[in-house]
Design an enzyme around this catalytic site. Structure first.
Site, PDB file in Angstrom:
ATOM      1  N   ARG C  52     -31.801 -37.499 -32.472  1.00 26.06           N
ATOM      2  CA  ARG C  52     -30.446 -37.557 -33.012  1.00 26.06           C
ATOM      3  C   ARG C  52     -29.469 -38.147 -31.981  1.00 26.06           C
ATOM      4  O   ARG C  52     -28.713 -39.081 -32.279  1.00 26.06           O
ATOM      5  CB  ARG C  52     -30.020 -36.143 -33.372  1.00 26.06           C
ATOM      6  CG  ARG C  52     -28.637 -35.957 -33.899  1.00 26.06           C
ATOM      7  CD  ARG C  52     -28.394 -34.447 -34.040  1.00 26.06           C
ATOM      8  NE  ARG C  52     -29.649 -33.804 -34.379  1.00 26.06           N
ATOM      9  CZ  ARG C  52     -30.125 -33.727 -35.613  1.00 26.06           C
ATOM     10  NH1 ARG C  52     -29.426 -34.212 -36.605  1.00 26.06           N
ATOM     11  NH2 ARG C  52     -31.291 -33.153 -35.827  1.00 26.06           N
ATOM     12  N   THR C  53     -29.476 -37.601 -30.789  1.00 29.96           N
ATOM     13  CA  THR C  53     -28.554 -38.070 -29.747  1.00 29.96           C
ATOM     14  C   THR C  53     -28.881 -39.507 -29.345  1.00 29.96           C
ATOM     15  O   THR C  53     -27.992 -40.336 -29.158  1.00 29.96           O
ATOM     16  CB  THR C  53     -28.636 -37.144 -28.516  1.00 29.96           C
ATOM     17  OG1 THR C  53     -28.301 -35.815 -28.917  1.00 29.96           O
ATOM     18  CG2 THR C  53     -27.677 -37.585 -27.433  1.00 29.96           C
ATOM     19  N   LYS C  82     -47.564 -40.171 -13.503  1.00 29.03           N
ATOM     20  CA  LYS C  82     -47.808 -40.984 -12.314  1.00 29.03           C
ATOM     21  C   LYS C  82     -47.112 -40.468 -11.065  1.00 29.03           C
ATOM     22  O   LYS C  82     -47.169 -41.102 -10.014  1.00 29.03           O
ATOM     23  CB  LYS C  82     -47.382 -42.423 -12.599  1.00 29.03           C
ATOM     24  CG  LYS C  82     -48.243 -43.097 -13.666  1.00 29.03           C
ATOM     25  CD  LYS C  82     -47.759 -44.503 -13.961  1.00 29.03           C
ATOM     26  CE  LYS C  82     -48.652 -45.186 -14.990  1.00 29.03           C
ATOM     27  NZ  LYS C  82     -48.080 -46.456 -15.471  1.00 29.03           N
ATOM     28  N   ARG C 103     -31.362 -38.382 -20.841  1.00 30.63           N
ATOM     29  CA  ARG C 103     -31.616 -37.021 -21.295  1.00 30.63           C
ATOM     30  C   ARG C 103     -32.771 -36.482 -20.476  1.00 30.63           C
ATOM     31  O   ARG C 103     -33.813 -37.134 -20.374  1.00 30.63           O
ATOM     32  CB  ARG C 103     -32.022 -37.052 -22.771  1.00 30.63           C
ATOM     33  CG  ARG C 103     -32.571 -35.755 -23.301  1.00 30.63           C
ATOM     34  CD  ARG C 103     -31.455 -34.726 -23.528  1.00 30.63           C
ATOM     35  NE  ARG C 103     -31.776 -33.799 -24.554  1.00 30.63           N
ATOM     36  CZ  ARG C 103     -30.989 -33.539 -25.604  1.00 30.63           C
ATOM     37  NH1 ARG C 103     -29.824 -34.126 -25.732  1.00 30.63           N
ATOM     38  NH2 ARG C 103     -31.353 -32.662 -26.499  1.00 30.63           N
ATOM     39  N   HIS C 131     -23.886 -31.047 -21.707  1.00 29.52           N
ATOM     40  CA  HIS C 131     -24.058 -32.107 -22.699  1.00 29.52           C
ATOM     41  C   HIS C 131     -22.661 -32.657 -22.981  1.00 29.52           C
ATOM     42  O   HIS C 131     -22.091 -32.444 -24.042  1.00 29.52           O
ATOM     43  CB  HIS C 131     -24.686 -31.518 -23.967  1.00 29.52           C
ATOM     44  CG  HIS C 131     -25.295 -32.535 -24.888  1.00 29.52           C
ATOM     45  ND1 HIS C 131     -25.090 -33.885 -24.764  1.00 29.52           N
ATOM     46  CD2 HIS C 131     -26.124 -32.387 -25.952  1.00 29.52           C
ATOM     47  CE1 HIS C 131     -25.752 -34.520 -25.711  1.00 29.52           C
ATOM     48  NE2 HIS C 131     -26.389 -33.649 -26.437  1.00 29.52           N
TER      49      HIS C 131
END
Lengths: 304, 304, 304
Positions: C52-53, C82, C103, C131
Site C-alpha cells: 500500500r505505502t 549476502k 521501508r 512513519h
C-alpha cells in the site's frame, strides 16, 4: 542482432567503444538524462535475485527515456512452477519488448536465450558463468580511475573459481597489452584453467600470489571479491575459505599511492569499513559507473 | 464504468469492436507506440503469480504512453498477512490509479472488486473462473490467422474442467454462427456443464471427441491447454491425466493445411518442440497478439 | 539534503507548508497530473512488504512525471542473503537515483540510511519506530475533513505501543495548540512513555480513557488502529488484546455529528463494514489523501 552474452566476444576496439559511450553517457547523466530511447521497452527477467544489477539496468533505461517491465521472480513464471523452458519464456517476452536483460542461475542460459530471441539479449549473469556488463563497467572504472589499462598489474583476490565477474573481467583484460594478473586465491578456489589459458594465450602474465600483502604492494588494481556461500557444496569448505583474504587499514599502508581497490559488491566483511574513507577505495564509485556503462550498452543495442 | 469481468458480458458486436481496436493497435505498435494514455496510471494487482499476463498488460499500457504500478505479491498486502479484504484493497488502490488489472485466486474476485471500485476493473483471471482478456486475444488470433470465426471447427484439447481460458473462449465463440466444438478431454476433466449449456443455448455444436487424431483431422483450430498440476486435488489424479493428449509431429501430418495450433502458454510437454517450426504452430504469435488486444481494451476503458 | 526521517523533526510551520503543498497537488491531480519531476528517478527500497505505502509513493512520483525503480524484496539483496549492510545498499542506490523511499524492519534504519546517503531519504516506516509520511497525510486528512487541527480532541484507539503511525501522529499533533488526546488502549499496549512525555512537554492534554464509547462521545477524530499480530511476542498476548476495541454501528450512534473516523489501514475487523457508508467514515478518503501529500513531499525534496 546485438546480443551481449560473453565478455569473450569483445575485441579491444569494441571495449574502447563501450568505454567511450559510457563517458558520453556520464556527461548526459550530469545534464539530467535524455530521451533518445523514448518509446523503447526493456524487460528485466531475473531468474535469481540480483536487485543491484536489476536496478542499475532499469536506471540506465529510464535515464535514456525508455520504459521497463520487470520481474524479480522469473522462476515462478517459468520452469520451476509451470514447467516452461527458458526458450519459450524468451520467445514470448521477445514479442513484447525491444530488449531483454536476463539473469539466470544456469551457465549458458544467456546463449540459449539469444538463440531463440528476436530482440537483443543482454546477459546480467548466468550461474557461475559470465557477467559481461559487470566486466565492462569494471574496465570503465579502471579507465576512469587510472586513465589506462595497458601495462597494469591487477590482483584478483578471493574466490576466483566461482566468481563470474572475475572470469568476465579476465577476458576483457586479456585484450590489453602488458597486463599482469596476480591470483590471490585460496588453493581450493583458483582461476579456472580455461580462463587462465585464455589469458595466457593473449599474452597476459598470470601469476599465483597467495599472499595478500605481497599482492597489494605490487598491484595497480586490487579486485576483491565476495566468497559466495551459495556457490559452495559444503559449509566446511566455505568456512575454510571465508575470511582468509580481508582488505583492511593495514592493506592501505602497503598499497601504491595511486592504486585502487575494486569490488563488484555486495561485500560481506572482506573489506573492512575503515577502508571506505580512503580515496583509493573505488568500489562505490565503481557501482555508480555501472549506470552510464549500461546506458551505453542499451543505446548501442537499440540504435539502428 | 467499463469493467471487463467475464467473457459472458460480451456480445458479438463488442467482440468485433475489440478485434478492430486490436488491429488498429497492431499498426500503432509497428510505428513504435503512441502517447494517447499519457498521464494515465494502471495498477497491476496480482494475488497469484502470472508474470506473462502481467508483463503483457504492462507492455500494453506503456506502449500507449501510460504508466504502471505493480505488485507481484499482492497477497502479502492483503488478506493472507494482515487480514484485509479484497474489497478494502480495491477501495484504496482505486483512489491511486485510473484502471486496475486484477489477478486473483478465487472465482468471483473480479466481480467483487468491480462492485466497490471507482475505476475500471480488468480481470486477468480469477481462480478456475474466467480469463476474458485471454479469450479476446484468442479470438483476435483466430481472426488474424484464419480471417473469420463463423463456421469454424475448434478442437478444445486437454483440461477443459479447470482451464479458465477455455471457459472464457467458449463464451466468446458462442456469439458466432455455425461454430462446432470438439471436446478432446480426459473423462475426469470435461467441459463444465454450465459452460457447455451456455454454448448449446447459443446454437453451438458441442461434441465429445476423445481421440486427438480424429479431432485434429477435422479442426480448423486446435486449442491445446496445459494440464495444471495445481488445480488437482491429488497427484494420482494429475498423473492419470497428464500427457494423455500430446500434439507432436504426427499430429501435423493429419491436420488440415490451413488449420492452426493455439495454446495459452506456458506449455509443459503437451506440444513437442518439433512442432514449433511448422507455420501452423500459432501459439507464439498468439502470445504476441495479446499486446495489441490489451492496448485496445485499456484504450477503450480509459477514453471518454 | 532534505531527508524525512521522523515526524519529530517537523515544526508547525513546516507541517502547514506540507499541507499547503498537498492541497496544491490535489488540484494538480484533478487536472491529470504534471511533469515537474520529468527526468527525476525515485527508488522504492522495501525491506519489509508494504505494498500500500509503496504503491502510494510510486503513484505520487509518476503523477509528477518522474520515474520509479522498485523492489518488493529488498531483504534479498541485502543482509539476509549476502550479508550486505543497509549502509552499503544505500551508498550504491544513492548513486543511481534522485531520492530513496525506504521501508525497513529495524528502528533507526532511516536515520542510518540518511547518515550515508548523497540523496534524500524518505522514511516509509522503520520497525516499530516512526512513519512520518503517514502522519503527514493523517494531519492533511484532519485539515481537509475538519478545517483545522488546533483545539481538537483525538481518540487514539487500539495498539498504541507498537503502532508506529500513532507515534508519528502524536509528534505532529503536539505542534498544535489545545489538542487533547484520549488514549483508548489495552493496558498491555499503552502509548510509550517517551511519546507521551513529548506530547505533555508541548502542552498537549493526554488522558487515559479505556472505554471506547466514552471516548467516541468526546472525540472530533477517532483514530483507530490495527492490532498487529506480528508485533506481539506471544499468541496469548495478541488474543487478549485483539477485538477489544471494535468500532461498529453502535459507535456511530454516540459519535459527534461532525467527527470523523480514521484508520491507517489495512483493517482486520476493528471497524465493521456497516460503518463504511457513514459519511464520518474517513479512512478510505484518508488513504487517497496520501497521494497528494507524498507528491508534495517528493516535490519539496527534489526541487532546488
Amino acid at each position: 542482432m546485438k546480443h551481449l552474452i560473453s565478455a569473450k566476444q569483445l575485441q579491444k576496439t569494441e571495449i574502447m567503444e563501450f568505454i567511450d559511450r559510457a563517458k558520453h553517457m556520464a556527461s548526459i547523466l550530469k545534464q539530467g538524462g535524455t530521451h533518445t530511447l523514448d518509446g523503447k521497452l526493456m524487460a528485466a527477467l531475473f531468474f535469481e535475485p540480483s536487485t543491484r544489477t536489476r536496478l542499475s539496468f532499469e536506471t540506465a533505461m529510464l535515464r535514456l527515456g525508455g520504459q521497463v517491465i520487470s520481474t524479480e521472480s522469473a522462476r515462478e513464471f517459468s520452469s520451476a512452477v509451470k514447467g516452461e523452458t527458458l526458450e519459450d519464456t524468451i520467445r514470448v517476452v521477445a514479442g513484447y519488448v525491444d530488449v531483454i536483460v536476463l539473469r539466470h542461475h544456469e551457465i549458458g542460459a544467456a546463449a540459449r536465450a539469444a538463440s531463440v530471441s528476436t530482440v537483443p539479449i543482454l546477459s546480467a549473469g548466468d550461474g557461475a558463468g559470465e557477467h559481461p556488463t559487470q566486466a565492462l563497467l569494471d574496465l570503465y572504472t579502471i579507465e576512469r580511475e587510472l586513465g589506462h589499462v595497458d601495462g597494469l598489474t591487477v590482483a584478483l583476490v578471493g574466490d576466483l573459481l566461482y566468481g563470474r565477474t572475475v572470469h568476465s573481467l579476465v577476458y576483457l583484460l586479456s585484450q590489453f597489452t602488458s597486463v599482469r594478473l596476480l591470483c590471490t586465491a585460496p588453493a581450493s578456489t583458483p582461476l579456472p584453467d580455461d580462463v587462465r589459458d585464455f589469458a595466457l594465450a593473449k599474452g597476459v602474465s598470470v601469476e599465483y600470489e597467495p599472499n595478500l600483502e605481497r599482492a597489494a604492494r605490487q598491484a595497480d588494481v586490487i579486485y576483491q571479491t565476495r566468497i559466495q556461500k551459495e556457490r559452495f557444496s559444503s559449509l566446511a569448505e566455505y568456512d575454510a575459505v571465508k575470511g582468509k583474504y580481508v582488505i583492511d587499514e593495514g592493506t592501505l599502508l602497503v598499497m601504491k599511492e595511486h592504486a585502487i581497490i575494486m569490488h563488484p559488491l555486495p561485500r560481506a566483511g572482506e573489506i573492512t569499513p575503515g577502508v571506505d574513507k580512503d580515496p583509493r577505495a573505488a568500489y562505490f564509485r565503481q557501482s555508480h559507473y555501472g549506470v552510464p556503462m549500461r546506458m551505453g550498452i542499451l543505446q548501442h543495442c537499440l540504435e539502428r
